[in-house]
Design an enzyme around this catalytic site. Structure first.
Site, PDB file in Angstrom:
ATOM      1  CB  CYS A  17      23.610  50.675  62.234  1.00  0.00           C
ATOM      2  SG  CYS A  17      23.645  51.872  63.587  1.00  0.00           S
ATOM      3  CG  ASP A 482      52.255  47.011  26.834  1.00  0.00           C
ATOM      4  OD1 ASP A 482      52.534  47.621  25.791  1.00  0.00           O
ATOM      5  OD2 ASP A 482      53.116  46.542  27.605  1.00  0.00           O
ATOM      6  CG  ASP A 693      53.087  48.358  31.826  1.00  0.00           C
ATOM      7  OD1 ASP A 693      53.157  48.109  33.042  1.00  0.00           O
ATOM      8  OD2 ASP A 693      52.825  47.512  30.967  1.00  0.00           O
TER       9      ASP A 693
END
Length: 815
Positions: A17, A482, A693
Site C-alpha cells: 500500500c 511542424d 526542433d
C-alpha cells in the site's frame, strides 16, 4: 531526479500500500549515496536518484521489512575459481553450487545482470542461463498462496457465522457449536490465512511506520483476543453462556480481506500485461552461425559481431544488419506499423520483430541493454514508475492516514465505553474503524491508472515519458505542427528548374555543387536531382550556411572561372547584397502552387545578378489530413509552423484543412512561437520529427516527436510516436484525457469512501437511530475499495486507439 544520470531501477518485493511505499522511500533515502527515490507500489519498483552498493540497498530494504527483487542465473560448467570472483560482483547477493553449475542470485536489474555476464566472460566462460521471468513466477506464487489462504478462510468463516448466529446455531449438532472448537477454527483462520497481515502489520508497527496491514492486524487480533477472553473467562466481559462471541468476526474479517487481496493481486497482474508483452518479444535463444556450424545460445550471451540466422516464424533476437538472405519483418509490436517490411542485405533489423517469410543471417550490432527493445521497455517502465502531480495530495494524506485512523479507533473505543460502559460494543466499533479504513485505495488510485495507460500507449507505439507529461497532455488547448518532416514526408523533390541565362542543366549543376555542403532536405533534393540527370558536380569552396535563409559557396566551371553563388529565399539574397529581379514573380507563382522556391544568384566577372530559380515540393503524409481532423475533433486548436514563405505554407495548410499558419519562422524562432502562445494562456503541444526542433519540443507544455521509429533517444520529447502516423498524436491526447478522468474518479472514490466509511464505522449515526456498521461489513467494504480502484484503472486497457477507434474524421478506413 538528477537529469545527468538515469535513475537506478530497484525492484522491491513486499509492498502492499501507500504506507509501504513511504516506508521504502525513507529506507532508501537513508542509504549513503542516495539523494532521492520515487517508489511505485503498482509496479513494485523504485527509481533511485544516486548510486549506492546493491548490498547496502538490500540491507536497507530488509531492515524496513522488504527485500530487493532477485533473479537466478545458472552458469553450467563454471570453474570453481569463479565462485569467489562472482561473490564480489556488485548486485550479487548469493552464490551456490548445484553439481558442476554455479547458481548466482543477483538483483533483477540490468546493471547487476550485465556485471554477472562480464565477470563470466572475464573468466573465459560464455554460457549463462537466466531465470525466464522471476516477476511473473513470483506473481504466480503469490496469487496461488492467496488462493490457498482464501480456500481455508472462506468456508471456516461461513461455518463460524452459522455457529455464532442464534437463529442458525441450532441446526448444528452440539459438538460443532463448542466454543473451544470454534475458537480453534477462528485461530486457524487468523494465524494461517491472516498470517501475512500479522507479520507485516506488527513489524511495521515496531518500526513506527504503521500501514494497512497494521490496521487489519490490530482489528483482527482485537476481535480474536476478545473471543479468547470470552471463551476462557466469560465473566471478565460480562458474557452469558448463550451470548455470541466474536469468533466469527475475526475469521470473517480475514476471509474478506484475503478475498480482496486475491482479487486485487489478480487485477494488478492484468494491469502490467503490456510491459510483460514487450519483454516477451525477445526470444530466449539465438541461432549463432560460426562457419558451417549453427548453435543455439541464450540471447543474453550474444556479443557484438555475432552472426545470427533467423528462419520464418522466428523473432529477431537482437539489433543488427542483414548480411545474407532476405526476410519480411512484422514490426507492429514495436512501431505499431501494420505493414511488414522487406529486409535485404544492408538493411537494419530490430530485436523482437517477427520474421514472416524468408530466412536471413544478420550481424549483431547492439546487444543486451543497448537494443531498441530494451530501450522501449526502459522508457515504459520509467513512465509507469513515475508520479503525476495530481497524486501529491494522496501522498500527503497517505503519509498520516494510518496514524490518524489508529487515533480515531482509540477515541471511538474510549468514547463508547465511557458513554455506555458496554465493553463488547466499544470493541466492536473500534474494530470496525480499524478494518474499514483503506489507505490502499489512496495509494493505488494514480499508479495503477498510469501503469495501465502507459502500457496501452506502448501497444500502439506511443511512449509517454512520465506521469506529469500524461497529465499535461490531457489539458492541451493548442497543437502546433511542424511542416517539414511532420506534416510532409520530409523528402522534397525538384519540380522546376528555370534559368534566366544559360541552360537548365548548368543552373542545376551549379546549384547542386553548392548544396553538397548542406544537409537540409531541400539541399538533398537538389543534389539528387542533379545526379539523376548525370550532371558532374564540383566541390564548393568557402561554403557558408544561414539557417532558415540559404547557402553560399564558390564553384569553378569548365572554363576555370570562379563563380560565387547564393541560393535561398528572396530575403536571403537581398541580405547578401544580390538583386532578385524577375525571380520574385517566378517565386510567387510557384509558392501559390504549394511549392518551395529556391532562388539562385551569381557573382562573377560580369557582376552580381539573378541566375535562375529551382522549385521543390514535399508531399503530405497520408496520415496528415486525418491526423489534423482527429485533433480538431477533440476540440483542439491546430496550427502549422513553417520556415517557408507564407504563400507556400498557406497552400500546404489549406490542403490539410489547417486555417492557422505561422509562416517564415526560422528554426530558432519555433521555440519563441511556442513561448508566445503559452504567454497568451494557451497550453501548447509542439509536434515535430525530433531532428532539428529540440528547443521547440522542450519549450512546449508537451513536446511530441513523431516518426522516431525504434530510435527512442528523443530526449526533448515528452511523448514519442514511433510510427509516421499523425493520428496517433490524437490517440495520445485521447488516452491522456481518459487517464486523468480515471485518476480523478479513483481519487474521488478513495477520499469519499474513507471520509464516509470511517465515521459510519465509528457509529456516529447510532445515537440518531441510524444503523451500525459491523466489523465484517466494514472489512468487506475495505477489501472492495482497493479492488474497485484497480478494476476501474483496468478499463483503460479498452481505450479505443488507432484502428480500434474507427476512422478519424476525413479518413476512409477502406484505404
Amino acid at each position: 531526479m538528477d537529469p545527468a544520470a538515469p535513475p537506478l531501477d530497484v525492484p522491491v518485493r513486499g509492498m502492499r500500500c501507500a504506507g509501504c511505499a513511504n516506508t521504502v522511500r525513507k529506507a532508501l533515502v537513508a542509504v549513503p549515496g542516495v539523494a532521492d527515490a520515487v517508489v511505485n507500489v503498482a509496479t513494485a519498483r523504485a527509481a533511485v536518484d544516486g548510486r549506492a552498493p546493491w548490498a547496502a540497498i538490500d540491507a536497507a530494504l530488509r531492515g524496513a521489512g522488504f527485500q530487493v527483487g532477485t533473479r537466478q542465473t545458472r552458469l553450467p560448467g563454471a570453474p570453481p575459481a569463479l565462485d569467489a570472483a562472482m561473490a564480489t560482483v556488485d548486485g550479487v547477493l548469493a552464490v551456490r553450487r548445484e553439481g558442476d553449475a554455479l547458481v548466482v542470485v543477483h538483483v533483477d536489474a540490468e546493471e547487476p545482470a550485465a556485471a554477472v555476464r562480464s565477470a563470466l566472460r572475464a573468466a573465459g566462460g560464455r554460457r549463462a542461463v537466466s531465470e525466464a521471468d522471476p516477476e511473473a513466477a513470483l506473481r504466480a506464487r503469490e496469487l496461488a498462496a492467496w488462493r490457498r489462504r482464501l480456500l481455508v478462510a472462506a468456508p471456516i468463516a461461513a461455518f463460524l457465522m452459522v455457529a455464532e448466529m442464534p437463529h442458525t446455531a441450532h441446526v448444528l449438532p452440539a459438538p460443532f457449536t463448542s466454543p473451544f472448537l470454534l475458537l480453534l477454527l477462528s485461530s486457524l483462520v487468523l494465524f494461517f490465512s491472516g498470517l501475512p497481515f500479522l507479520r507485516h502489520g506488527l513489524a511495521a508497527l515496531r518500526r513506527k511506520s504503521p500501514d494497512m496491514n497494521t490496521l487489519v492486524a490490530l482489528g483482527t487480533l482485537t476481535a480474536w483476543a476478545a473471543s479468547v477472553v470470552g471463551v476462557l473467562w466469560p465473566r471478565a466481559l460480562g458474557v452469558a453462556p448463550d451470548d455470541p462471541l466474536w469468533l466469527d468476526t475475526g475469521a470473517g474479517i480475514v476471509a474478506l480481506v484475503v478475498l480482496g487481496r486475491f482479487l486485487e493481486e489478480r487485477a494488478k497482474g492484468r494491469a502490467g500485461a503490456s510491459i510483460r508483452a514487450l519483454v516477451a518479444l525477445a526470444p530466449r535463444t539465438a541461432r549463432v552461425v560460426v562457419g558451417a556450424v549453427e548453435e543455439d545460445v541464450p540471447v543474453e550471451d550474444l556479443v557484438v559481431g555475432d552472426r545470427v540466422r533467423v528462419r520464418p516464424g522466428e523473432r529477431v533476437p537482437t539489433d543488427g544488419r542483414v548480411v545474407a538472405g532476405a526476410g519480411t519483418l512484422d514490426e507492429s509490436m514495436l512501431t505499431g506499423e501494420s505493414v511488414p517490411r522487406e529486409k535485404a542485405p544492408g538493411d537494419a533489423v530490430v530485436g523482437g520483430t517477427l520474421n514472416r517469410a524468408g530466412t536471413f543471417v544478420f550481424e549483431a550490432e547492439k546487444v543486451g541493454a543497448d537494443t531498441a527493445l530494451a530501450g522501449l521497455v526502459r522508457l515504459v517502465r520509467q513512465a509507469q514508475g513515475s508520479r503525476a502531480p495530481v497524486q501529491r495530495l494522496a501522498d500527503r494524506v497517505s503519509a498520516v492516514f494510518v496514524p490518524v485512523v489508529l487515533a480515531v479507533a482509540a477515541a471511538t473505543f474510549s468514547l463508547w465505553w465511557a458513554l455506555g460502559g458496554d465493553l463488547p460494543r466499544a470493541v466492536g466499533f473500534a474494530v470496525a474503524v480499524l478494518v474499514t479504513a483503506c489507505p490502499c485505495a489512496l495509494g493505488l488510485a494514480t499508479p495503477t491508472a498510469i501503469l495501465v495507460a502507459t502500457g496501452r500507449g506502448a501497444e500502439r507505439g506511443i511512449l509517454v515519458r512520465d506521469g506529469a507529461a500524461l497529465e499535461r497532455a490531457g489539458a492541451l488547448t493548442t497543437v502546433l505542427l511542424d511542416k517539414t518532416g511532420t506534416l510532409t514526408e520530409g523528402r522534397p523533390t525538384v519540380t522546376d528548374v528555370v534559368a534566366l541565362e544559360g541552360d537548365d542543366a548548368t543552373l542545376l549543376a551549379w546549384a547542386a555543387s553548392v548544396e553538397q555542403g548542406s544537409e537540409h532536405p531541400l539541399a538533398r533534393a537538389v543534389v539528387e536531382a542533379a545526379r539523376a540527370r548525370g550532371l558532374a558536380l564540383e566541390p564548393p569552396d568557402r561554403f557558408a550556411s544561414s539557417p532558415g535563409g540559404g547557402v553560399r559557396g564558390t564553384v569553378h566551371g569548365p572554363d576555370g572561372g570562379a563563380r560565387d553563388l547564393v541560393l535561398g529565399t528572396a530575403a536571403h539574397l537581398e541580405a547578401e547584397g544580390f538583386p532578385v529581379g524577375p525571380l520574385a514573380a517566378l517565386a510567387d507563382a510557384r509558392a501559390a502552387e504549394g511549392k518551395t522556391p529556391l532562388l539562385v544568384a551569381v557573382e562573377d566577372d560580369a557582376g552580381r545578378r539573378p541566375l535562375g530559380l529551382l522549385a521543390t515540393i514535399d508531399g503530405a503524409r497520408p496520415s496528415a489530413k486525418p491526423g489534423v481532423a482527429a485533433l480538431e475533433a477533440l476540440g483542439l486548436s491546430v496550427a502549422m509552423v513553417s520556415g517557408d514563405r507564407r504563400a507556400t505554407a498557406t497552400s500546404v495548410a489549406r490542403g490539410l484543412g489547417i486555417e492557422r499558419v505561422l509562416a517564415e519562422v526560422l528554426p530558432a524562432g519555433k521555440a519563441a512561437e511556442v513561448e508566445r502562445l503559452r504567454a497568451a494562456g494557451e497550453r501548447v503541444a509542439f509536434v515535430g520529427d525530433g531532428v532539428n526542433d529540440a528547443p521547440a519540443l522542450a519549450a512546449a507544455d508537451v513536446g511530441v516527436a513523431v516518426g522516431a521509429g525504434t530510435d527512442v533517444a528523443t530526449e526533448a520529447a515528452d511523448v514519442t510516436v514511433l510510427a509516421d502516423d499523425l493520428t496517433r498524436v490524437a490517440d495520445a491526447v485521447r488516452l491522456s484525457r481518459r487517464t486523468m478522468r480515471t485518476i480523478r474518479g479513483n481519487l474521488w472514490w478513495a477520499f469519499g469512501y474513507n471520509a464516509a466509511a470511517v465515521p459510519l464505522a465509528a457509529g456516529v449515526l447510532v445515537p440518531l437511530g441510524g444503523p451500525a456498521v459491523s466489523p465484517m461489513l466494514a472489512a468487506g467494504l475495505m477489501a472492495l475499495s482497493s479492488v474497485f480502484v484497480v478494476t476501474n484503472s483496468l478499463r483503460l486497457r479498452s481505450v479505443a486507439l488507432g484502428d480500434d477507434a474507427g476512422p478519424a474524421p476525413g479518413q476512409d478506413r477502406a484505404r
